[in-house]
Motif scaffolding. Structure first.
Motif, short mmCIF file in Angstrom:
data_model
loop_
_atom_site.label_atom_id
_atom_site.label_comp_id
_atom_site.label_asym_id
_atom_site.label_seq_id
_atom_site.Cartn_x
_atom_site.Cartn_y
_atom_site.Cartn_z
N GLU A 270 0.81 -1.22 0.00
CA GLU A 270 0.00 0.00 0.00
C GLU A 270 0.84 1.27 0.00
N THR A 271 2.04 1.21 0.56
CA THR A 271 2.85 2.43 0.67
C THR A 271 4.13 2.39 -0.16
N GLN A 272 4.45 1.26 -0.78
CA GLN A 272 5.72 1.12 -1.49
C GLN A 272 5.87 2.22 -2.55
N GLY A 273 7.03 2.92 -2.48
CA GLY A 273 7.33 3.98 -3.43
C GLY A 273 6.96 5.38 -2.97
N LYS A 274 6.20 5.49 -1.88
CA LYS A 274 5.76 6.82 -1.43
C LYS A 274 6.94 7.71 -1.06
N THR A 275 7.97 7.14 -0.45
CA THR A 275 9.12 7.95 -0.04
C THR A 275 9.75 8.63 -1.25
N GLU A 276 10.00 7.87 -2.29
CA GLU A 276 10.57 8.47 -3.50
C GLU A 276 9.61 9.50 -4.10
N GLU A 277 8.32 9.25 -4.02
CA GLU A 277 7.36 10.22 -4.55
C GLU A 277 7.46 11.55 -3.81
N TYR A 278 7.60 11.50 -2.50
CA TYR A 278 7.73 12.73 -1.72
C TYR A 278 8.98 13.51 -2.14
N ILE A 279 10.08 12.79 -2.32
CA ILE A 279 11.33 13.45 -2.71
C ILE A 279 11.19 14.05 -4.10
N GLY A 280 10.58 13.31 -5.01
CA GLY A 280 10.38 13.80 -6.36
C GLY A 280 9.54 15.07 -6.39
N GLU A 281 8.50 15.11 -5.58
CA GLU A 281 7.66 16.30 -5.55
C GLU A 281 8.41 17.49 -4.94
N TRP A 282 9.26 17.21 -3.95
CA TRP A 282 10.09 18.28 -3.37
C TRP A 282 11.06 18.82 -4.41
N PHE A 283 11.66 17.93 -5.20
CA PHE A 283 12.53 18.39 -6.29
C PHE A 283 11.76 19.30 -7.24
N ARG A 284 10.55 18.88 -7.60
CA ARG A 284 9.76 19.66 -8.56
C ARG A 284 9.43 21.05 -8.01
N GLN A 285 9.01 21.08 -6.74
CA GLN A 285 8.58 22.35 -6.17
C GLN A 285 9.75 23.26 -5.77
N SER A 286 10.84 22.66 -5.31
CA SER A 286 11.97 23.47 -4.82
C SER A 286 12.96 23.85 -5.90
N GLY A 287 13.03 23.02 -6.97
CA GLY A 287 14.02 23.25 -8.01
C GLY A 287 15.45 22.97 -7.56
N LYS A 288 15.60 22.14 -6.53
CA LYS A 288 16.93 21.92 -5.94
C LYS A 288 17.55 20.57 -6.29
N ARG A 289 17.07 19.92 -7.35
CA ARG A 289 17.62 18.60 -7.70
C ARG A 289 19.13 18.63 -7.83
N LYS A 290 19.69 19.63 -8.51
CA LYS A 290 21.13 19.66 -8.78
C LYS A 290 21.96 19.93 -7.53
N GLU A 291 21.31 20.38 -6.45
CA GLU A 291 22.04 20.65 -5.21
C GLU A 291 22.20 19.40 -4.36
N ILE A 292 21.50 18.33 -4.72
CA ILE A 292 21.45 17.14 -3.89
C ILE A 292 22.17 15.96 -4.54
N VAL A 293 22.99 15.27 -3.75
CA VAL A 293 23.52 13.97 -4.14
C VAL A 293 22.49 12.94 -3.66
N LEU A 294 21.82 12.34 -4.62
CA LEU A 294 20.70 11.46 -4.31
C LEU A 294 21.10 10.00 -4.43
N ALA A 295 20.84 9.24 -3.38
CA ALA A 295 21.10 7.80 -3.39
C ALA A 295 19.78 7.06 -3.31
N SER A 296 19.63 6.01 -4.12
CA SER A 296 18.48 5.13 -4.00
C SER A 296 18.96 3.69 -4.18
N LYS A 297 18.01 2.73 -4.05
CA LYS A 297 18.38 1.32 -4.04
C LYS A 297 17.36 0.48 -4.78
N ALA A 298 17.86 -0.58 -5.40
CA ALA A 298 17.00 -1.59 -6.03
C ALA A 298 16.74 -2.71 -5.02
#
Length: 343
Positions: free
Chosen positions: A60-88
């Motif tokens: 029910e919640t899988q992927g929500k964390t990445e969705e929150y980060i993605g929306e923050w990137f969209r609204q803040s415009g700060k993607r290039k300021e962050i070193v982003l790590a994720s996992k498979a």
């Protein structure tokens, strides 16, 4: 906020990394936005997430964390300021690729989903969350060997990560919950076949679990594959909030039975001793626990997590604390008496 190099990549990451696995379970999107805004204001440039998050993992919640980060990137415009790590995600969870072992198709599917949720076209550090093979991770003690194709499996994984690296979809690659054999095998395969080199290893490390020091610490230093330490406060045990049998209603150990390995009798005794030590020296128990981890030479970044802003501020403030020789000696004395009670 001090920074350290991520392996031999030339990428600089803050020595404190913002962990995110409670977002979507214990934390709302607004909470997550507030945490990211504050972390960046304190000099943190490194966020760690996973396609499986939040934890505990449920469909029910899988992927929500990445969705929150993605929306923050969209609204803040700060993607290039962050070193982003994720996992498979590794095998074993039926709601993620039917729980199958992770191979080429699984990795490609995983990163496609992560990129969409994160609203980005690249991930700075892409990690394998845990091995396909049966080995020592997530608190498993003892090792029983069985016939497998582990080296061929690692080769396929590394070749797939190489594709992503060469295309620019990932900037660096890492592993998580791995063993000394696994790390050295990845390094040998990279050298033998001209594939990208592992930049980091994300494993648990805390005052209650120093097993990384046995084998992996030397490799991390000699091979420039630094530790990204997770659970540095052993799910809050080292903060003192579970002291004397307390069970705060919002505590993860209270809420989720799967994390009871952090509250066995030996872990409770050790936690009590470390909290008392901090209090004798007029230190925050949480900050002492975190400063111990951050001070290790084999560490690249210390992954903190918080469910409240008060916790987050206290945790980030630990970066300004250097433990005295007296405190370190007393920590070692406790460790000798109760070694690794929560591996």
């Amino acid at each position: 906020m001090k920074t350290r190099e991520l392996g031999r990549t030339g990428i600089s990451v803050s020595e404190i990394c913002l962990g995110t696995m409670t977002w979507g379970e214990q934390n709302t999107q607004d909470d997550a936005f507030e945490q990211m805004d504050y972390a960046v204001s304190r000099g943190i440039n490194f966020f760690d997430t996973a396609e499986m998050y939040p934890v505990p993992p449920v469909p029910e919640t899988q992927g929500k964390t990445e969705e929150y980060i993605g929306e923050w990137f969209r609204q803040s415009g700060k993607r290039k300021e962050i070193v982003l790590a994720s996992k498979a995600t590794g095998p074993g969870h039926q709601h993620v690729r039917e729980g199958k072992p992770l191979g080429r198709s699984g990795i490609l599917s995983a990163i496609e989903g992560s990129l969409a949720r994160l609203q980005t076209d690249y991930i700075d550090l892409y990690q394998i969350h845990w091995p396909n093979r049966a080995t020592n991770f997530f608190g498993k003690l003892g090792y029983q060997h069985g016939a497998d194709d582990a080296e061929r499996d690692l080769h396929e994984i590394l070749e797939t990560l190489s594709e992503l690296f060469n295309s620019g979809v990932v900037k660096a690659i890492g592993i998580s919950n791995e063993t000394p054999w696994g790390l050295m095998s990845y390094l040998n395969l990279a050298e033998q076949y001209g594939l990208p080199r592992i930049a980091s290893i994300q494993n648990p490390y805390s005052l209650l679990n120093r097993t990384f020091e046995i084998g992996l610490a030397e490799m991390a230093i000699r091979e420039d594959v630094g530790l990204l330490a997770y659970s540095p406060m052993a799910f809050g045990m080292l903060s003192g909030k579970y002291r004397n049998g307390a069970r705060p209603i919002d505590g993860r150990i209270t809420l989720f039975e799967r994390f009871q390995r952090y509250s066995n009798p030996q872990a409770v005794a050790a936690s009590e001793a470390y909290v008392a030590l901090a209090e004798r020296h007029q230190l925050s128990p949480a900050q002492m626990a975190l400063a111990f981890v951050t001070g290790q030479r084999f560490l690249t970044s210390n992954i903190i997590g918080a469910t409240t802003m008060l916790q987050l501020k206290e945790n980030i403030d630990s970066s300004e604390l250097q433990l005295s020789d007296d405190v370190m000696r007393e920590i070692e004395a406790i460790h000798q008496r109760i070694p690794n009670p929560a591996p």
